[in-house]
Design a protein around this motif. Structure first.
Motif, short mmCIF file in Angstrom:
data_model
loop_
_atom_site.label_atom_id
_atom_site.label_comp_id
_atom_site.label_asym_id
_atom_site.label_seq_id
_atom_site.Cartn_x
_atom_site.Cartn_y
_atom_site.Cartn_z
N ASN A 270 -6.86 -3.74 -13.01
CA ASN A 270 -5.73 -2.87 -13.35
C ASN A 270 -5.54 -1.79 -12.30
OD1 ASN A 270 -4.79 -3.67 -16.07
ND2 ASN A 270 -6.91 -3.24 -16.65
N PRO B 172 -11.02 -6.15 -18.69
CA PRO B 172 -9.55 -6.13 -18.68
C PRO B 172 -8.96 -7.28 -19.50
CG PRO B 172 -10.36 -7.09 -16.65
CD PRO B 172 -11.58 -6.68 -17.44
N PHE B 173 -7.80 -7.02 -20.06
CA PHE B 173 -7.00 -8.05 -20.74
C PHE B 173 -7.82 -8.89 -21.73
CE2 PHE B 173 -4.07 -7.05 -17.27
CZ PHE B 173 -2.86 -7.01 -17.95
N GLU C 58 -9.70 -3.16 -24.47
CA GLU C 58 -10.34 -3.18 -23.16
C GLU C 58 -11.27 -1.96 -23.02
OE1 GLU C 58 -6.99 -3.56 -23.63
OE2 GLU C 58 -6.91 -5.72 -23.24
N HIS D 188 4.97 -7.96 -17.71
CA HIS D 188 3.66 -7.67 -18.30
C HIS D 188 3.54 -8.45 -19.62
CE1 HIS D 188 0.32 -5.57 -20.08
NE2 HIS D 188 0.08 -5.00 -18.91
N GLY E 214 -2.89 -5.58 -13.60
CA GLY E 214 -2.16 -5.01 -14.74
C GLY E 214 -2.01 -3.51 -14.58
N GLU E 215 -1.68 -2.86 -15.69
CA GLU E 215 -1.40 -1.41 -15.62
C GLU E 215 -2.67 -0.59 -15.85
OE1 GLU E 215 2.21 -0.05 -17.56
OE2 GLU E 215 1.00 1.37 -18.69
N GLY E 216 -3.24 -0.74 -17.01
CA GLY E 216 -4.44 0.02 -17.35
C GLY E 216 -4.97 -0.49 -18.67
N PRO E 217 -6.24 -0.18 -18.97
CA PRO E 217 -6.85 -0.70 -20.20
C PRO E 217 -6.14 -0.20 -21.45
CG PRO E 217 -8.47 0.41 -18.79
CD PRO E 217 -7.14 0.66 -18.18
N GLY E 218 -6.11 -1.06 -22.48
CA GLY E 218 -5.67 -0.65 -23.81
C GLY E 218 -6.91 -0.41 -24.67
N1 URA Z 1 -2.71 -4.09 -20.41
C1 URA Z 1 -3.05 -3.90 -19.11
O1 URA Z 1 -2.21 -3.56 -18.28
N2 URA Z 1 -4.29 -4.11 -18.76
C2 URA Z 1 -5.24 -4.47 -19.60
O2 URA Z 1 -6.36 -4.63 -19.17
C3 URA Z 1 -4.86 -4.69 -20.95
C4 URA Z 1 -3.60 -4.49 -21.33
#
Ligand code: URA
Length: 252
Positions: free
Chosen positions: A149, A116-117, A110, A223, A103-107
């Protein structure tokens, strides 16, 4: 060094964003003093070192493991993203999985939990993985795959990671992928696609077809956060199709 090793090095540097390499000449021999030069025959020129004596940084430490990579990341302060984070989100799931989702990065969720996710997008991702697998008769649950991510710390207000942040953290993503060596990678969204494929091409054009990171097949798809928006419901069907392809490729 074999041509294949050389190719691997060049691909490694390209993935890190290094696009120009310079050939370094061996140091020139020191000229002898005038008196000595008069009485001594010119020293033979040192031969260019053979390729396997050139010192190049290693592609990844030998015997790299997810544990070692996590230890090396430590309490990371390599980029500005550490300033606002609560928890660093390294990755979760089966570290020997044949399939990795990036994925992209933690929200926010997370960042809170260090996993993650796990927020709304994460719940949709779980449904997508487990729902598609069950429909296709593939016995697969979310903990069977590995999920991580591009950046490990939450960007402020969930903004897209900056190129320098992606580059700094990307080296750890690449090491994670090399340590796991999955049969396929599923890139979730444009940031993951850009980090892995080095392209600015959008998801709509990339999705549905196989690409490669090093020698590992990569499927790009939407995504899950994008799929949560009510006006993107058509994309959901496409994402399910992409996932179906990935699951059959990896688990058939
Ligand atoms: N979106 C992401 O790209 N990664 C995550 O871990 C959560 C949301």
């Amino acid at each position: 060094m074999t041509p294949d090793q050389l190719r691997q090095y060049l691909e490694f540097y390209r993935d890190l964003g290094v696009t120009t390499l310079y050939r370094r000449e061996p140091p020139a021999p020191v000229a002898p003093s005038v008196e000595v030069a008069a009485s001594v025959a010119p020293a033979p020129q040192p031969a260019r070192p053979p390729m396997n004596e050139l010192e190049l940084p290693s592609l990844a430490p030998a015997g790299d493991t997810l544990l070692k990579i996590r230890e090396e990341i430590g309490d990371c302060r390599r980029c500005r993203l550490h300033e606002g984070r609560h928890e660093l989100v390294f990755g979760s799931g089966n570290g020997e999985s044949r399939l990795v989702f990036v994925g992209e990065g933690p929200g926010a969720d997370e960042d809170e939990q260090g996993l993650p996710f796990v927020g709304r997008a994460g719940q949709l991702l779980t449904q997508m993985i487990e729902g598609t697998a069950s429909k296709e008769g593939i016995p697969l649950k979310r903990p069977d795959v590995y999920i991580c991510n591009v950046v490990k710390c939450r960007p402020p207000n969930n903004r897209t990671p900056e190129p320098d942040e992606m580059e700094t953290c990307g080296q750890f993503l690449f090491r994670q992928l090399m340590a796991i060596r999955p049969k396929a990678i599923c890139a979730l969204g444009g940031t993951a696609a850009k980090a892995l494929l080095g392209t600015k091409e959008g998801v709509t054009r990339l999705r549905g077809n196989w690409h490669k990171w090093r020698d590992i097949p990569v499927m790009v798809t939407y995504h899950p956060s994008y799929l949560l928006r009510p006006y993107n419901q058509n994309a959901k069907r496409e994402a399910w199709d992409d996932l179906k392809k990935v699951l059959h490729f990896v688990y058939d």
